[in-house]
Design a protein around this motif. Structure first.
Motif, PDB file in Angstrom:
ATOM      1  N   GLU A   3      38.037 -50.342  22.816  1.00  0.00           N
ATOM      2  CA  GLU A   3      36.890 -49.741  22.135  1.00  0.00           C
ATOM      3  C   GLU A   3      35.849 -50.792  21.814  1.00  0.00           C
ATOM      4  O   GLU A   3      35.790 -51.303  20.730  1.00  0.00           O
ATOM      5  CB  GLU A   3      37.316 -49.106  20.816  1.00  0.00           C
ATOM      6  CG  GLU A   3      38.557 -48.255  20.904  1.00  0.00           C
ATOM      7  CD  GLU A   3      38.890 -47.697  19.522  1.00  0.00           C
ATOM      8  OE1 GLU A   3      37.968 -47.645  18.692  1.00  0.00           O
ATOM      9  OE2 GLU A   3      40.039 -47.317  19.286  1.00  0.00           O
ATOM     10  N   ASP A   5      32.487 -50.290  22.704  1.00  0.00           N
ATOM     11  CA  ASP A   5      31.158 -49.709  22.862  1.00  0.00           C
ATOM     12  C   ASP A   5      30.264 -50.272  21.762  1.00  0.00           C
ATOM     13  O   ASP A   5      30.575 -50.156  20.586  1.00  0.00           O
ATOM     14  CB  ASP A   5      31.247 -48.187  22.756  1.00  0.00           C
ATOM     15  CG  ASP A   5      29.961 -47.528  23.224  1.00  0.00           C
ATOM     16  OD1 ASP A   5      28.884 -48.022  22.829  1.00  0.00           O
ATOM     17  OD2 ASP A   5      30.036 -46.554  23.962  1.00  0.00           O
ATOM     18  N   ARG A   6      29.181 -50.887  22.141  1.00  0.00           N
ATOM     19  CA  ARG A   6      28.317 -51.517  21.145  1.00  0.00           C
ATOM     20  C   ARG A   6      27.885 -50.532  20.068  1.00  0.00           C
ATOM     21  O   ARG A   6      27.708 -50.885  18.915  1.00  0.00           O
ATOM     22  CB  ARG A   6      27.040 -52.060  21.802  1.00  0.00           C
ATOM     23  CG  ARG A   6      27.290 -53.155  22.808  1.00  0.00           C
ATOM     24  CD  ARG A   6      25.988 -53.544  23.460  1.00  0.00           C
ATOM     25  NE  ARG A   6      26.178 -54.041  24.815  1.00  0.00           N
ATOM     26  CZ  ARG A   6      25.176 -54.244  25.660  1.00  0.00           C
ATOM     27  NH1 ARG A   6      23.941 -53.998  25.281  1.00  0.00           N
ATOM     28  NH2 ARG A   6      25.415 -54.680  26.878  1.00  0.00           N
ATOM     29  N   ARG A   7      27.722 -49.277  20.461  1.00  0.00           N
ATOM     30  CA  ARG A   7      27.237 -48.295  19.490  1.00  0.00           C
ATOM     31  C   ARG A   7      28.233 -48.069  18.375  1.00  0.00           C
ATOM     32  O   ARG A   7      27.877 -48.034  17.203  1.00  0.00           O
ATOM     33  CB  ARG A   7      26.933 -46.968  20.202  1.00  0.00           C
ATOM     34  CG  ARG A   7      25.717 -47.027  21.068  1.00  0.00           C
ATOM     35  CD  ARG A   7      25.606 -45.787  21.912  1.00  0.00           C
ATOM     36  NE  ARG A   7      26.697 -45.663  22.881  1.00  0.00           N
ATOM     37  CZ  ARG A   7      26.839 -44.650  23.714  1.00  0.00           C
ATOM     38  NH1 ARG A   7      25.969 -43.671  23.707  1.00  0.00           N
ATOM     39  NH2 ARG A   7      27.826 -44.619  24.567  1.00  0.00           N
ATOM     40  N   VAL A   8      29.516 -47.951  18.736  1.00  0.00           N
ATOM     41  CA  VAL A   8      30.504 -47.705  17.671  1.00  0.00           C
ATOM     42  C   VAL A   8      30.634 -48.954  16.803  1.00  0.00           C
ATOM     43  O   VAL A   8      30.769 -48.856  15.573  1.00  0.00           O
ATOM     44  CB  VAL A   8      31.877 -47.255  18.225  1.00  0.00           C
ATOM     45  CG1 VAL A   8      31.712 -46.488  19.510  1.00  0.00           C
ATOM     46  CG2 VAL A   8      32.815 -48.416  18.399  1.00  0.00           C
ATOM     47  N   ARG A  10      28.305 -51.122  16.188  1.00  0.00           N
ATOM     48  CA  ARG A  10      27.113 -51.166  15.348  1.00  0.00           C
ATOM     49  C   ARG A  10      27.230 -50.173  14.190  1.00  0.00           C
ATOM     50  O   ARG A  10      26.976 -50.511  13.030  1.00  0.00           O
ATOM     51  CB  ARG A  10      25.871 -50.826  16.187  1.00  0.00           C
ATOM     52  CG  ARG A  10      24.547 -51.097  15.489  1.00  0.00           C
ATOM     53  CD  ARG A  10      23.378 -50.655  16.350  1.00  0.00           C
ATOM     54  NE  ARG A  10      23.149 -49.225  16.244  1.00  0.00           N
ATOM     55  CZ  ARG A  10      22.343 -48.652  15.343  1.00  0.00           C
ATOM     56  NH1 ARG A  10      21.707 -49.415  14.472  1.00  0.00           N
ATOM     57  NH2 ARG A  10      22.174 -47.361  15.303  1.00  0.00           N
ATOM     58  N   THR A  11      27.632 -48.964  14.508  1.00  0.00           N
ATOM     59  CA  THR A  11      27.752 -47.938  13.471  1.00  0.00           C
ATOM     60  C   THR A  11      28.719 -48.367  12.379  1.00  0.00           C
ATOM     61  O   THR A  11      28.407 -48.300  11.181  1.00  0.00           O
ATOM     62  CB  THR A  11      28.234 -46.617  14.095  1.00  0.00           C
ATOM     63  OG1 THR A  11      27.262 -46.176  15.036  1.00  0.00           O
ATOM     64  CG2 THR A  11      28.411 -45.561  13.021  1.00  0.00           C
ATOM     65  N   ARG A  12      29.892 -48.822  12.777  1.00  0.00           N
ATOM     66  CA  ARG A  12      30.893 -49.183  11.763  1.00  0.00           C
ATOM     67  C   ARG A  12      30.436 -50.374  10.946  1.00  0.00           C
ATOM     68  O   ARG A  12      30.624 -50.410   9.725  1.00  0.00           O
ATOM     69  CB  ARG A  12      32.239 -49.486  12.453  1.00  0.00           C
ATOM     70  CG  ARG A  12      32.784 -48.265  13.153  1.00  0.00           C
ATOM     71  CD  ARG A  12      34.181 -48.463  13.663  1.00  0.00           C
ATOM     72  NE  ARG A  12      34.608 -47.273  14.394  1.00  0.00           N
ATOM     73  CZ  ARG A  12      35.787 -47.135  15.000  1.00  0.00           C
ATOM     74  NH1 ARG A  12      36.654 -48.142  14.964  1.00  0.00           N
ATOM     75  NH2 ARG A  12      36.097 -46.028  15.633  1.00  0.00           N
ATOM     76  N   THR A  14      27.376 -51.274  10.318  1.00  0.00           N
ATOM     77  CA  THR A  14      26.329 -50.781   9.422  1.00  0.00           C
ATOM     78  C   THR A  14      26.923 -50.059   8.209  1.00  0.00           C
ATOM     79  O   THR A  14      26.486 -50.257   7.071  1.00  0.00           O
ATOM     80  CB  THR A  14      25.396 -49.820  10.181  1.00  0.00           C
ATOM     81  OG1 THR A  14      24.907 -50.472  11.345  1.00  0.00           O
ATOM     82  CG2 THR A  14      24.239 -49.402   9.305  1.00  0.00           C
ATOM     83  N   ILE A  42      22.707 -43.415   8.506  1.00  0.00           N
ATOM     84  CA  ILE A  42      23.609 -42.953   9.567  1.00  0.00           C
ATOM     85  C   ILE A  42      23.787 -41.453   9.408  1.00  0.00           C
ATOM     86  O   ILE A  42      23.824 -40.948   8.293  1.00  0.00           O
ATOM     87  CB  ILE A  42      24.982 -43.650   9.439  1.00  0.00           C
ATOM     88  CG1 ILE A  42      24.877 -45.135   9.755  1.00  0.00           C
ATOM     89  CG2 ILE A  42      26.023 -42.992  10.328  1.00  0.00           C
ATOM     90  CD1 ILE A  42      24.651 -45.442  11.197  1.00  0.00           C
ATOM     91  N   THR A  46      28.059 -38.390  12.252  1.00  0.00           N
ATOM     92  CA  THR A  46      28.523 -39.671  12.791  1.00  0.00           C
ATOM     93  C   THR A  46      29.564 -40.308  11.873  1.00  0.00           C
ATOM     94  O   THR A  46      30.571 -40.851  12.332  1.00  0.00           O
ATOM     95  CB  THR A  46      27.334 -40.629  12.954  1.00  0.00           C
ATOM     96  OG1 THR A  46      26.328 -39.975  13.710  1.00  0.00           O
ATOM     97  CG2 THR A  46      27.750 -41.892  13.660  1.00  0.00           C
ATOM     98  N   HIS A  50      33.874 -41.267  12.543  1.00  0.00           N
ATOM     99  CA  HIS A  50      34.540 -42.573  12.489  1.00  0.00           C
ATOM    100  C   HIS A  50      35.577 -42.654  11.374  1.00  0.00           C
ATOM    101  O   HIS A  50      36.631 -43.264  11.553  1.00  0.00           O
ATOM    102  CB  HIS A  50      33.498 -43.678  12.294  1.00  0.00           C
ATOM    103  CG  HIS A  50      32.645 -43.903  13.493  1.00  0.00           C
ATOM    104  ND1 HIS A  50      33.058 -44.665  14.559  1.00  0.00           N
ATOM    105  CD2 HIS A  50      31.422 -43.442  13.829  1.00  0.00           C
ATOM    106  CE1 HIS A  50      32.110 -44.687  15.475  1.00  0.00           C
ATOM    107  NE2 HIS A  50      31.102 -43.940  15.057  1.00  0.00           N
TER     108      HIS A  50
END
Lengths: 195, 195
Positions: A3, A5-8, A10-12, A14, A42, A46, A50
């Motif tokens: 896992e 993925d830059r997006r996940v 970044r989200t976590r 943040t 966020i 979303t 998570h």
DNA sequence: TATGATAATGAACACCGTGTTCGGAACAAC
DNA sequence: GTTGTTCCGAACACGGTGTTCATTATCATA
């Protein structure tokens, strides 16, 4: 497959940053998922994609703590210093000193039982691995010894954060070791029986 | 002129009884005002006429505890027994033994931080009055000693409730005093330095 | 036992946070 | 570029909170 993925990521990241900021600003207990996602900017959906709850988010944040403490202890081990059991404590005091504001917000005043329990869990795990080096006794069972060490550490740490913010980690550690190893019996025998 | 209207006494007693029952049944944290008034069969408006929240209701319940403990300590004092400082502990262990289920629900597992803090507050007050009989020290400040004693007591009590439900109050008290007065230093020196 | 005072009731209410759903937009990886 | 994943935001039902108000029940007292 992993896992990453830059997006996940970044989200976590943040979310955790927002959580820390909010904890420092107004403690953890009264915190709300709504506030967290507002602060982090966020989406609601979303967040729940998570973490199941704000507690889960907090717990996730303790992963880093655990690995840092384990690493710090390894360092001390290889350093070959004079370090009887309880090698965890100095590393922990340093960590708490570095993240003073966060610890104060979590342990003091309106702190959260979830946070305290989480810290307790991490510490118990660490101390448990050091316990076998200790002797046994007829009076105090091993499991209680573990709880005693962890409890005394948290008492000392909390006291430091609230009343002696500027105490150096080494000094705090000295006090802690004193309490764990000698208790306060000296205070009782030192002035004899009164009345 | 005093508040001895039977109606308010009845209502408050009913609420506290319902609270105790629910705490034993499913812990305190997840408890809801709705459940409490359902269990007590008390009107919603009535509840809020007496208590601002469920936490306030719980806090109110600790009044009795405080007076019972103070009374118990007075008894010990006048009994003229051999009782160094820490006269509170035996009375407290007995009280916890009598109300075992309630204490277990409040301290163990999904216990509540409000309950623990409340117990801590009551104990701190009691121990504080005994502290002046203790000697002073260069290493451990007085205030930390207080927290240490209370923390160690709670550690011991929690451990007893969870792991040794059948331990007699006097035995628990012996273990507690051992920890407070001698720590676990003996375990470290007893087998020398290893490695 | 009659009376004025006070407490309890229960229904209704607005408010807020929760956790879920879904179609479409944004993005990563290949 | 295409494909698959993630993010978004708005909307939703749900449940607990704390308050209100008119009505009823109970109390203290004389």
């Amino acid at each position: 497959m992993e896992e990453i993925d830059r997006r996940v990521a970044r989200t976590r990241r943040t979310l955790h940053e927002a959580l820390i900021r909010l904890i420092m600003r107004k403690g953890y207990d009264t915190l709300t998922v709504q506030e967290i996602i507002d602060e982090a900017d966020i989406g609601r959906a979303t967040f729940y994609a998570h973490y199941r709850s704000k507690d889960a988010l907090l717990r996730g944040g303790f992963e880093r703590l655990r690995s840092e403490l384990k690493a710090a202890r390894q360092d001390v081990r290889h350093g070959g210093e004079r370090d009887p059991p309880l090698t965890f404590s100095f590393a922990m005091f340093e960590h708490a000193c570095a993240y003073r504001d966060v610890y104060r917000a979590m342990l003091g005043g309106q702190g959260s039982i979830i946070a305290v329990n989480e810290i307790r869990r991490v510490l118990s795990e660490l101390v448990k691995e050091e316990l076998p080096t200790l002797g046994d006794d007829d009076v105090v069972p091993r499991e209680l010894m573990l709880q005693f060490v962890v409890g005394t550490f948290l008492t000392t740490l909390t006291w430091c954060l609230e009343k002696r913010p500027k105490l150096a980690p080494s000094e705090a550690n000295a006090i802690f070791r004193h309490l764990v190893m000698q208790g306060i019996g000296w205070a009782i025998v030192s002035d004899g029986r009164q009345r």
